[in-house]
Scaffold this active site. Sequence first.
Site, mmCIF file in Angstrom:
data_model
loop_
_atom_site.group_PDB
_atom_site.id
_atom_site.type_symbol
_atom_site.label_atom_id
_atom_site.label_comp_id
_atom_site.label_asym_id
_atom_site.label_seq_id
_atom_site.Cartn_x
_atom_site.Cartn_y
_atom_site.Cartn_z
ATOM 1 N N LYS A 116 -0.227 3.128 6.671
ATOM 2 C CA LYS A 116 0.662 2.755 7.767
ATOM 3 C C LYS A 116 1.677 3.847 8.012
ATOM 4 O O LYS A 116 2.286 4.308 7.050
ATOM 5 C CB LYS A 116 1.378 1.458 7.376
ATOM 6 C CG LYS A 116 2.403 0.984 8.371
ATOM 7 C CD LYS A 116 3.161 -0.162 7.801
ATOM 8 C CE LYS A 116 4.273 -0.523 8.772
ATOM 9 N NZ LYS A 116 5.093 -1.602 8.291
ATOM 10 N N LYS A 144 2.659 3.838 2.775
ATOM 11 C CA LYS A 144 3.526 3.505 3.901
ATOM 12 C C LYS A 144 4.552 4.619 4.069
ATOM 13 O O LYS A 144 5.306 4.919 3.142
ATOM 14 C CB LYS A 144 4.221 2.170 3.658
ATOM 15 C CG LYS A 144 5.170 1.789 4.780
ATOM 16 C CD LYS A 144 5.765 0.415 4.565
ATOM 17 C CE LYS A 144 6.738 0.080 5.682
ATOM 18 N NZ LYS A 144 7.298 -1.262 5.534
HETATM 19 C C1 PBG Z 1 8.985 -4.262 6.541
HETATM 20 C C2 PBG Z 1 8.002 -3.801 7.539
HETATM 21 C C3 PBG Z 1 8.147 -2.860 8.565
HETATM 22 C C4 PBG Z 1 6.975 -2.886 9.291
HETATM 23 C C5 PBG Z 1 6.139 -3.813 8.680
HETATM 24 N N1 PBG Z 1 6.772 -4.346 7.586
HETATM 25 C C6 PBG Z 1 9.301 -2.037 8.977
HETATM 26 C C7 PBG Z 1 9.898 -1.021 8.146
HETATM 27 O O1 PBG Z 1 9.413 -0.646 7.090
HETATM 28 O O2 PBG Z 1 10.962 -0.573 8.558
HETATM 29 C C8 PBG Z 1 6.690 -2.083 10.525
HETATM 30 C C9 PBG Z 1 5.704 -2.662 11.465
HETATM 31 C C10 PBG Z 1 5.656 -2.040 12.809
HETATM 32 O O3 PBG Z 1 6.366 -1.065 13.142
HETATM 33 O O4 PBG Z 1 4.856 -2.532 13.611
HETATM 34 N N2 PBG Z 1 9.217 -3.451 5.459
#
Ligand code: PBG
Length: 322
Positions: free
Chosen positions: A248, A195
């Site tokens: 992601k 991520k």
């Molecule tokens: C929480 C989380 C996030 C997303 C999914 N789970 C945001 C972040 O890390 O700031 C992002 C999902 C999206 O942008 O569609 N940690």
Amino acid sequence: MSFPAERPRRLRRTERLRAAVRETRLGPENLIYPLFVVPGEGVRREIPSLPGCFHLSVDEVAREARDVESQGIMGVLLFGLPVGKDPVGSEGYADDGVVQQAVRAIRSECRDLVVVTDVCLCEYTSHGHCGVVEAGTVQNDETLPLLARMALSHARAGAHVVAPSDMMDGRVGAIRSALDAGGFAETPILSYAAKYASAFYGPFREAADSAPQFGDRRGYQMDPANVREALREVRLDVEEGADMVMVKPALAYLDVIRAVKEQFDRPVAAYNVSGEYAMVKAAAARGWVDEDRMMREILTSIRRAGADVILTYHARDFARRS
Ligand code: PBG
């Protein structure tokens, strides 16, 4: 020999020919649709930064989930907005939290839909970070028991799959141990393994009210420049017991999806995140692009790169027009 000897166009002449030689297939059974659960009753409010997606109260989320199920979509991913936030995100692991209630409601309404829960503290903490903060930094090891508690409470409510998105080191192992000890050895973990610290999360942070109140997430989420490090993150999560691994965002990281697919024997998920969705919606609203074709092309590219499962806000539109 007459020139050209090879004419690839021969197989592009009719739709039946093209369909027969098509290399990548994608259906609603590969898609997971994210849902945002809010407190209250009878709430169904369109999210300004995610047109076509809604903030839903527990009663409404069950109805939405039934529609999603009837479209043949694989599952839903649940996020929650709590009644109140505190420094340790207590509502995130409360048995009567919004997500826990939503899981129970959806499970009682839907037979086949796969219910996945996002395991992270950022929607529930007053500072908006994904873990416990001390002296201005996110504390890794202090956060792990809270994440494990949250995953266990989701499993207890009936979640089919738990998906940690916090990027703390060691959280997959901590969650696996807690699930096993709690009698949920059969509950799989879909880890947000690679991520990235991405600008593409902008619309989500408005939807989930989870923007960090100070600093940013670069101390725990990955540097967009790295791919070898992504493989290391995936390897660690697999060693700790991840059943599926996620990359992601998706679109700017197709090479990472491909690399993970080639090097690991776990199913790969990719998150087509909020910013990727919002760009398509915004351009389409101005009449600059054909939304339906662009959405299909994007989802196909993510699948072609190697994703078995795609988490996407387009899921309902995709299934509607399939
Ligand atoms: C929480 C989380 C996030 C997303 C999914 N789970 C945001 C972040 O890390 O700031 C992002 C999902 C999206 O942008 O569609 N940690």
